[in-house]
Enzyme design. Structure first.
Site, PDB file in Angstrom:
ATOM      1  N   SER A 242       0.987  -1.909   0.139  1.00 44.72           N
ATOM      2  CA  SER A 242      -0.152  -0.406   0.082  1.00 44.72           C
ATOM      3  C   SER A 242       0.875   0.867   0.496  1.00 44.72           C
ATOM      4  O   SER A 242       2.247   1.157  -0.396  1.00 44.72           O
ATOM      5  CB  SER A 242      -0.953   0.134   1.102  1.00 44.72           C
ATOM      6  OG  SER A 242      -0.176   0.464   2.400  1.00 44.72           O
ATOM      7  N   LYS A 243       0.173   2.595  -0.003  1.00 40.68           N
ATOM      8  CA  LYS A 243       0.974   3.676  -0.106  1.00 40.68           C
ATOM      9  C   LYS A 243       1.936   4.154   1.262  1.00 40.68           C
ATOM     10  O   LYS A 243       2.876   4.195   1.051  1.00 40.68           O
ATOM     11  CB  LYS A 243       0.092   4.700   0.195  1.00 40.68           C
ATOM     12  CG  LYS A 243      -1.079   4.748  -1.165  1.00 40.68           C
ATOM     13  CD  LYS A 243      -1.212   6.622  -1.219  1.00 40.68           C
ATOM     14  CE  LYS A 243      -2.317   6.913  -2.183  1.00 40.68           C
ATOM     15  NZ  LYS A 243      -2.794   7.251  -2.910  1.00 40.68           N
ATOM     16  N   ARG A 244       1.600   2.565   2.092  1.00 42.30           N
ATOM     17  CA  ARG A 244       3.171   3.042   3.247  1.00 42.30           C
ATOM     18  C   ARG A 244       4.258   2.988   3.046  1.00 42.30           C
ATOM     19  O   ARG A 244       5.678   3.196   3.531  1.00 42.30           O
ATOM     20  CB  ARG A 244       2.516   2.194   4.286  1.00 42.30           C
ATOM     21  CG  ARG A 244       1.593   3.308   5.159  1.00 42.30           C
ATOM     22  CD  ARG A 244       1.301   2.057   6.618  1.00 42.30           C
ATOM     23  NE  ARG A 244       0.659   0.590   5.916  1.00 42.30           N
ATOM     24  CZ  ARG A 244       1.955  -0.553   6.657  1.00 42.30           C
ATOM     25  NH1 ARG A 244       3.201  -0.573   6.423  1.00 42.30           N
ATOM     26  NH2 ARG A 244       1.259  -1.897   6.169  1.00 42.30           N
ATOM     27  N   GLY A 246       5.634   2.902  -0.007  1.00 45.26           N
ATOM     28  CA  GLY A 246       6.193   4.072  -1.033  1.00 45.26           C
ATOM     29  C   GLY A 246       5.445   3.877  -2.300  1.00 45.26           C
ATOM     30  O   GLY A 246       3.670   4.086  -2.221  1.00 45.26           O
TER      31      GLY A 246
END
Ligand code: GLU
Length: 468
Positions: A242-244, A246
């Site tokens: 996920s966006k976590r 990067g």
């Protein structure tokens, strides 16, 4: 005929996981000489936008996916209405007048009792007078699918194997929202059936939806397709990518200077590998001929940015043609504020393509070939700011005035200077490198001398003499 499809919702950028789904679905269709459909699932009016759709299509094209048919669900609403009507008439669906508050109360009650929530089925049997009254008041309603009690829905997933889900896990679900828009689980069935989709290939997060869809296939008398649910992609910490983690959208990688061929190749290997080979670099044609759903791993794949970067480096160094690389490189140069002529870029790239792994790294490393004025690092300044270096450069200009310049010539001149001034070879080379590139490391002086026109080389040396 084999027909597969990719059915993105235009509610954000194309995620790497969805791109992989699209690629697998595409390869599967092409492998079998079948048809690949792109269907934009935009019935959720609040979250879907045309801008996201445009970007989605652009990113898919950029990746090299071409589709045989294109549909947009928002243009098919009449068709869905027709099938809603059919389901109502055959008693498989019914209007539900429960208000949001009532449903909320049901949900809270379930929570209090510690049981999973499912709709009570209250509106399944409304008295005719009640129905009349609601209609007269124009009370808003949704349409729900009537889930048969106690059924076990069973299917053989081509990747996950045997799956059995008890329909009691979910209650009668909404197929048309109160604003009249149909929901995913309903329209996906109408579309897949009418478009003749033989294989539904999608992420495993859709497994809980599949039994609902199978019930609708049955209710409408449609033939049930084969399902293949792809395992999720994890980040290196083993949590869902996920966006976590990067950059996770195709666009991020495109903008960082990854080649579509390399990203395509890398994504293919996320959860799939051809049996009987250790190879990792494959052309699209090879992937089409090798791809088999049977070889897709049923457990999650781990995304490694480092590995993708390595693969991009391989593509830059040895897979794509120089022409192709130049074509991809020029927009990056231009975006960084440099203008360059194609022939010149080609000469630069030919000699340097083994020195960078992404196009943006390439621009950073190679900008010394394109700047009007060299920027000097502190170390380079220290080398240039002394009398000895002046002598080296003056002598260089003197000797260079009688000859053309290339790596060999510059080496010869450097050797003469070294002898005449009694210096070490390394020192002379250092001065030339600092003058021509502004750095003590990075691009080789010989490459600079082979590629840059003579007057620019001379100009750089003269500038050092002028400003230091
Ligand atoms: N629109 C759905 C999604 O983006 C498609 C799921 C499917 O392939 O059925 O997740």
């Amino acid at each position: 005929m084999i027909v597969s499809r990719f059915a993105p919702s235009p509610t954000g950028f194309l995620h790497l996981g969805n791109a992989r789904t699209a690629i697998f679905s595409y390869l599967f269709a092409r492998h079998h000489g079948g048809k690949f459909i792109l269907r934009v699932e935009d019935t959720d009016r609040e979250r879907s936008t045309r801008e996201f759709e445009d970007m989605l299509l652009e990113d898919l094209k950029w990746l090299g996916l071409e589709w045989d048919e294109f549909y947009r669900q928002s243009e098919r609403l009449d068709l869905y209405r027709e099938y809603t009507q059919k389901l109502m008439e055959s008693g498989h669906a019914y209007p539900c007048f429960c208000t949001v508050e009532e449903l909320e109360r049901e949900r809270e009650e379930a929570e209090r009792r510690g049981v999973p929530y499912r709709y009570s089925g209250k509106c399944r049997v409304l008295a005719p007078q009640e129905l009349e009254e609601y209609k007269r008041l124009s009370k808003p309603y949704t349409i729900r699918f009537k889930v048969p009690d106690g059924r076990l829905v069973v299917f053989e997933d081509l990747i996950k194997g045997h799956i059995a889900i008890n329909v009691d896990d979910f209650g009668d679900f909404v197929i048309v929202r109160s604003d009249g828009t149909p929901t995913y689980n309903f329209v996906v069935v109408v579309d897949d059936a009418l478009m003749g989709v033989s294989h539904v290939i999608r992420g495993e997060d859709h497994i809980p939806n599949t039994p609902k869809q199978i019930l609708i296939y049955e209710a409408l008398g449609f033939q049930i397709p084969k399902f293949a649910h792809l395992p999720v992609i994890l980040g290196e910490d083993r949590s869902k990518l996920s966006k976590r983690h990067g950059a996770v959208s195709v666009r991020n990688y495109r903008e960082e200077g990854y080649l579509p061929e390399a990203l395509f190749n890398y994504l293919c290997l996320l959860g799939w590998s051809p049996s009987g080979t250790e190879r990792e670099i494959f052309s699209k044609e090879e992937l089409v001929s090798l791809f088999r759903l049977e070889d897709v791993n049923s457990s999650p794949a781990v995304f490694s940015k480092e590995k993708l970067r390595w693969m991009n480096g391989v593509y830059i160094r040895e897979v794509v043609s120089t022409e192709r690389l130049v074509e991809e490189f020029i927009p990056f140069l231009e975006r960084a504020g440099f203008s360059a002529n194609k022939e010149y870029v080609k000469r630069v790239i030919e000699k340097t393509r083994d020195s960078f792994e992404t196009l943006s790294e390439g621009v950073e490393r190679l900008k010394v070939f394109f700047v009007d004025r060299v920027e000097f690092s502190e170390e380079a300044k220290a080398v240039l700011e002394n009398e000895k270096s002046r002598h080296v450069l003056e002598l260089f200009l003197d000797k260079a005035s009688q000859t053309d310049l290339n790596a060999q010539k510059v080496k010869d001149i450097a050797k003469e200077i070294q002898r005449e001034l009694g210096l070490k070879a390394k020192d002379v080379w250092h001065v030339l490198r600092a003058s021509l590139t502004g750095q003590l490391e990075g691009v080789g002086v010989d490459v600079i001398c082979d590629v840059m026109p003579r007057d620019r080389l001379i100009d750089r040396i003269e500038n050092v003499l002028k400003y230091f």
